[in-house]
Motif scaffolding. Structure first.
Motif, PDB file in Angstrom:
ATOM      1  N   ASP A 195       0.826  -1.208   0.000  1.00 28.95           N
ATOM      2  CA  ASP A 195       0.000   0.000   0.000  1.00 28.95           C
ATOM      3  C   ASP A 195       0.861   1.259   0.000  1.00 28.95           C
ATOM      4  O   ASP A 195       0.577   2.223  -0.725  1.00 28.95           O
ATOM      5  CB  ASP A 195      -0.939   0.003   1.209  1.00 28.95           C
ATOM      6  CG  ASP A 195      -2.013  -1.069   1.121  1.00 28.95           C
ATOM      7  OD1 ASP A 195      -2.264  -1.573  -0.005  1.00 28.95           O
ATOM      8  OD2 ASP A 195      -2.593  -1.415   2.165  1.00 28.95           O
ATOM      9  N   LYS A 196       1.928   1.263   0.814  1.00 24.91           N
ATOM     10  CA  LYS A 196       2.831   2.430   0.841  1.00 24.91           C
ATOM     11  C   LYS A 196       3.507   2.614  -0.508  1.00 24.91           C
ATOM     12  O   LYS A 196       3.651   3.747  -0.985  1.00 24.91           O
ATOM     13  CB  LYS A 196       3.886   2.251   1.934  1.00 24.91           C
ATOM     14  CG  LYS A 196       3.361   2.434   3.328  1.00 24.91           C
ATOM     15  CD  LYS A 196       4.455   2.244   4.364  1.00 24.91           C
ATOM     16  CE  LYS A 196       3.916   2.361   5.770  1.00 24.91           C
ATOM     17  NZ  LYS A 196       4.965   2.121   6.780  1.00 24.91           N
ATOM     18  N   GLN A 197       3.930   1.521  -1.123  1.00 29.81           N
ATOM     19  CA  GLN A 197       4.599   1.618  -2.410  1.00 29.81           C
ATOM     20  C   GLN A 197       3.642   2.102  -3.496  1.00 29.81           C
ATOM     21  O   GLN A 197       4.032   2.877  -4.366  1.00 29.81           O
ATOM     22  CB  GLN A 197       5.206   0.269  -2.805  1.00 29.81           C
ATOM     23  CG  GLN A 197       6.099   0.347  -4.023  1.00 29.81           C
ATOM     24  CD  GLN A 197       7.295   1.241  -3.808  1.00 29.81           C
ATOM     25  OE1 GLN A 197       8.006   1.106  -2.836  1.00 29.81           O
ATOM     26  NE2 GLN A 197       7.507   2.171  -4.716  1.00 29.81           N
ATOM     27  N   LYS A 198       2.381   1.659  -3.427  1.00 33.44           N
ATOM     28  CA  LYS A 198       1.398   2.136  -4.397  1.00 33.44           C
ATOM     29  C   LYS A 198       1.177   3.635  -4.261  1.00 33.44           C
ATOM     30  O   LYS A 198       1.057   4.351  -5.258  1.00 33.44           O
ATOM     31  CB  LYS A 198       0.065   1.397  -4.218  1.00 33.44           C
ATOM     32  CG  LYS A 198       0.065   0.005  -4.792  1.00 33.44           C
ATOM     33  CD  LYS A 198      -1.286  -0.664  -4.618  1.00 33.44           C
ATOM     34  CE  LYS A 198      -1.282  -2.078  -5.172  1.00 33.44           C
ATOM     35  NZ  LYS A 198      -2.572  -2.756  -4.977  1.00 33.44           N
ATOM     36  N   ALA A 199       1.125   4.133  -3.026  1.00 38.90           N
ATOM     37  CA  ALA A 199       0.963   5.572  -2.798  1.00 38.90           C
ATOM     38  C   ALA A 199       2.177   6.330  -3.336  1.00 38.90           C
ATOM     39  O   ALA A 199       2.030   7.377  -3.994  1.00 38.90           O
ATOM     40  CB  ALA A 199       0.766   5.860  -1.312  1.00 38.90           C
ATOM     41  N   ALA A 200       3.369   5.811  -3.089  1.00 39.03           N
ATOM     42  CA  ALA A 200       4.579   6.453  -3.609  1.00 39.03           C
ATOM     43  C   ALA A 200       4.583   6.430  -5.131  1.00 39.03           C
ATOM     44  O   ALA A 200       4.959   7.426  -5.771  1.00 39.03           O
ATOM     45  CB  ALA A 200       5.822   5.758  -3.055  1.00 39.03           C
ATOM     46  N   ASN A 201       4.161   5.320  -5.721  1.00 41.62           N
ATOM     47  CA  ASN A 201       4.105   5.213  -7.178  1.00 41.62           C
ATOM     48  C   ASN A 201       3.123   6.212  -7.768  1.00 41.62           C
ATOM     49  O   ASN A 201       3.377   6.797  -8.817  1.00 41.62           O
ATOM     50  CB  ASN A 201       3.739   3.796  -7.603  1.00 41.62           C
ATOM     51  CG  ASN A 201       4.864   2.811  -7.369  1.00 41.62           C
ATOM     52  OD1 ASN A 201       5.981   3.180  -7.051  1.00 41.62           O
ATOM     53  ND2 ASN A 201       4.545   1.533  -7.510  1.00 41.62           N
ATOM     54  N   ARG A 232       4.023  13.256 -10.731  1.00 46.71           N
ATOM     55  CA  ARG A 232       5.187  14.103 -11.011  1.00 46.71           C
ATOM     56  C   ARG A 232       5.679  13.868 -12.436  1.00 46.71           C
ATOM     57  O   ARG A 232       5.995  14.820 -13.156  1.00 46.71           O
ATOM     58  CB  ARG A 232       6.282  13.784 -10.004  1.00 46.71           C
ATOM     59  CG  ARG A 232       7.529  14.589 -10.196  1.00 46.71           C
ATOM     60  CD  ARG A 232       8.530  14.313  -9.079  1.00 46.71           C
ATOM     61  NE  ARG A 232       9.791  14.895  -9.429  1.00 46.71           N
ATOM     62  CZ  ARG A 232      10.930  14.245  -9.527  1.00 46.71           C
ATOM     63  NH1 ARG A 232      10.973  12.966  -9.243  1.00 46.71           N
ATOM     64  NH2 ARG A 232      12.038  14.847  -9.858  1.00 46.71           N
ATOM     65  N   ASN A 233       5.748  12.606 -12.852  1.00 49.81           N
ATOM     66  CA  ASN A 233       6.188  12.287 -14.217  1.00 49.81           C
ATOM     67  C   ASN A 233       5.236  12.870 -15.249  1.00 49.81           C
ATOM     68  O   ASN A 233       5.668  13.368 -16.293  1.00 49.81           O
ATOM     69  CB  ASN A 233       6.307  10.784 -14.407  1.00 49.81           C
ATOM     70  CG  ASN A 233       7.519  10.201 -13.709  1.00 49.81           C
ATOM     71  OD1 ASN A 233       8.410  10.922 -13.277  1.00 49.81           O
ATOM     72  ND2 ASN A 233       7.536   8.889 -13.578  1.00 49.81           N
ATOM     73  N   ASP A 234       3.938  12.799 -14.982  1.00 47.39           N
ATOM     74  CA  ASP A 234       2.954  13.361 -15.907  1.00 47.39           C
ATOM     75  C   ASP A 234       3.133  14.871 -16.042  1.00 47.39           C
ATOM     76  O   ASP A 234       3.038  15.425 -17.135  1.00 47.39           O
ATOM     77  CB  ASP A 234       1.537  13.031 -15.448  1.00 47.39           C
ATOM     78  CG  ASP A 234       1.218  11.547 -15.556  1.00 47.39           C
ATOM     79  OD1 ASP A 234       1.959  10.822 -16.260  1.00 47.39           O
ATOM     80  OD2 ASP A 234       0.235  11.102 -14.916  1.00 47.39           O
ATOM     81  N   ALA A 235       3.382  15.547 -14.902  1.00 47.29           N
ATOM     82  CA  ALA A 235       3.590  16.998 -14.941  1.00 47.29           C
ATOM     83  C   ALA A 235       4.850  17.341 -15.726  1.00 47.29           C
ATOM     84  O   ALA A 235       4.859  18.290 -16.530  1.00 47.29           O
ATOM     85  CB  ALA A 235       3.672  17.551 -13.523  1.00 47.29           C
ATOM     86  N   LEU A 236       5.917  16.570 -15.517  1.00 46.88           N
ATOM     87  CA  LEU A 236       7.152  16.815 -16.265  1.00 46.88           C
ATOM     88  C   LEU A 236       6.969  16.542 -17.757  1.00 46.88           C
ATOM     89  O   LEU A 236       7.489  17.278 -18.603  1.00 46.88           O
ATOM     90  CB  LEU A 236       8.285  15.956 -15.702  1.00 46.88           C
ATOM     91  CG  LEU A 236       8.811  16.375 -14.331  1.00 46.88           C
ATOM     92  CD1 LEU A 236       9.786  15.340 -13.806  1.00 46.88           C
ATOM     93  CD2 LEU A 236       9.451  17.743 -14.394  1.00 46.88           C
ATOM     94  N   ALA A 237       6.220  15.495 -18.078  1.00 49.25           N
ATOM     95  CA  ALA A 237       5.963  15.192 -19.486  1.00 49.25           C
ATOM     96  C   ALA A 237       5.161  16.305 -20.149  1.00 49.25           C
ATOM     97  O   ALA A 237       5.436  16.687 -21.296  1.00 49.25           O
ATOM     98  CB  ALA A 237       5.230  13.857 -19.612  1.00 49.25           C
ATOM     99  N   ALA A 238       4.187  16.861 -19.424  1.00 47.37           N
ATOM    100  CA  ALA A 238       3.404  17.972 -19.964  1.00 47.37           C
ATOM    101  C   ALA A 238       4.288  19.199 -20.170  1.00 47.37           C
ATOM    102  O   ALA A 238       4.155  19.908 -21.185  1.00 47.37           O
ATOM    103  CB  ALA A 238       2.250  18.304 -19.022  1.00 47.37           C
ATOM    104  N   GLU A 239       5.203  19.428 -19.251  1.00 54.84           N
ATOM    105  CA  GLU A 239       6.117  20.567 -19.393  1.00 54.84           C
ATOM    106  C   GLU A 239       7.037  20.374 -20.597  1.00 54.84           C
ATOM    107  O   GLU A 239       7.277  21.312 -21.353  1.00 54.84           O
ATOM    108  CB  GLU A 239       6.939  20.723 -18.118  1.00 54.84           C
ATOM    109  CG  GLU A 239       7.780  21.970 -18.099  1.00 54.84           C
ATOM    110  CD  GLU A 239       8.479  22.180 -16.780  1.00 54.84           C
ATOM    111  OE1 GLU A 239       9.391  23.014 -16.754  1.00 54.84           O
ATOM    112  OE2 GLU A 239       8.133  21.514 -15.790  1.00 54.84           O
ATOM    113  N   VAL A 240       7.520  19.164 -20.802  1.00 53.59           N
ATOM    114  CA  VAL A 240       8.371  18.880 -21.962  1.00 53.59           C
ATOM    115  C   VAL A 240       7.582  19.092 -23.250  1.00 53.59           C
ATOM    116  O   VAL A 240       8.093  19.677 -24.217  1.00 53.59           O
ATOM    117  CB  VAL A 240       8.938  17.440 -21.878  1.00 53.59           C
ATOM    118  CG1 VAL A 240       9.549  17.006 -23.196  1.00 53.59           C
ATOM    119  CG2 VAL A 240       9.950  17.341 -20.759  1.00 53.59           C
ATOM    120  N   ARG A 241       6.318  18.614 -23.268  1.00 53.19           N
ATOM    121  CA  ARG A 241       5.487  18.831 -24.470  1.00 53.19           C
ATOM    122  C   ARG A 241       5.311  20.320 -24.738  1.00 53.19           C
ATOM    123  O   ARG A 241       5.380  20.763 -25.886  1.00 53.19           O
ATOM    124  CB  ARG A 241       4.131  18.160 -24.290  1.00 53.19           C
ATOM    125  CG  ARG A 241       4.118  16.686 -24.600  1.00 53.19           C
ATOM    126  CD  ARG A 241       2.703  16.140 -24.708  1.00 53.19           C
ATOM    127  NE  ARG A 241       1.871  16.422 -23.548  1.00 53.19           N
ATOM    128  CZ  ARG A 241       1.841  15.697 -22.430  1.00 53.19           C
ATOM    129  NH1 ARG A 241       2.595  14.630 -22.325  1.00 53.19           N
ATOM    130  NH2 ARG A 241       1.051  16.032 -21.432  1.00 53.19           N
TER     131      ARG A 241
END
Length: 114
Positions: free
Chosen positions: A43-49, A55-64
């Motif tokens: 459960d903790k790992q799922k929350a971290a994921n 964060r990855n989605d936000a960075l990908a949007a910024e790169v786009r």
């Protein structure tokens, strides 16, 4: 007297086997305690994921945005202004300074004493 003795031994062996199986179920390797601990870790790992995926989605949007030629470089210009303080030729840069002193934070020793 020969009849009840084998039945008693079989019952005793079965009870011992049941006790051993119960012990293994609750306390042994792969038992309920270990399964509960592993479930908590999952459960903790799922929350971290999930946090990392956001964060990855936000960075990908910024790169786009930075790669998008239709924006006319607006995202690049915004980033250059915010992060590096760059200005365009012919612009005047103004810095607003707050003259009010910042309140002093209590020292770590004082914060622990309270």
């Amino acid at each position: 007297m020969r009849g009840p003795r084998p039945l008693f031994l079989i019952t005793l062996v079965l009870l011992a086997l049941l006790g051993w199986l119960q012990y293994r179920l609750w306390f042994g390797v792969g038992g309920q305690r270990q399964v509960g601990a592993l479930s908590e870790q999952v459960d903790k790992q799922k929350a971290a994921n999930t946090d990392l995926q956001e964060r990855n989605d936000a960075l990908a949007a910024e790169v786009r945005d930075l790669k998008d030629p239709s924006s006319g470089g607006a995202a690049i210009e915004e980033r250059a202004r915010d992060e590096f303080g760059l200005i365009k030729p012919g612009e005047t840069f103004y810095r607003v300074v707050d003259d009010r002193p910042k309140p002093a934070a209590p020292a770590p020793a004082e914060a622990e004493a309270e």
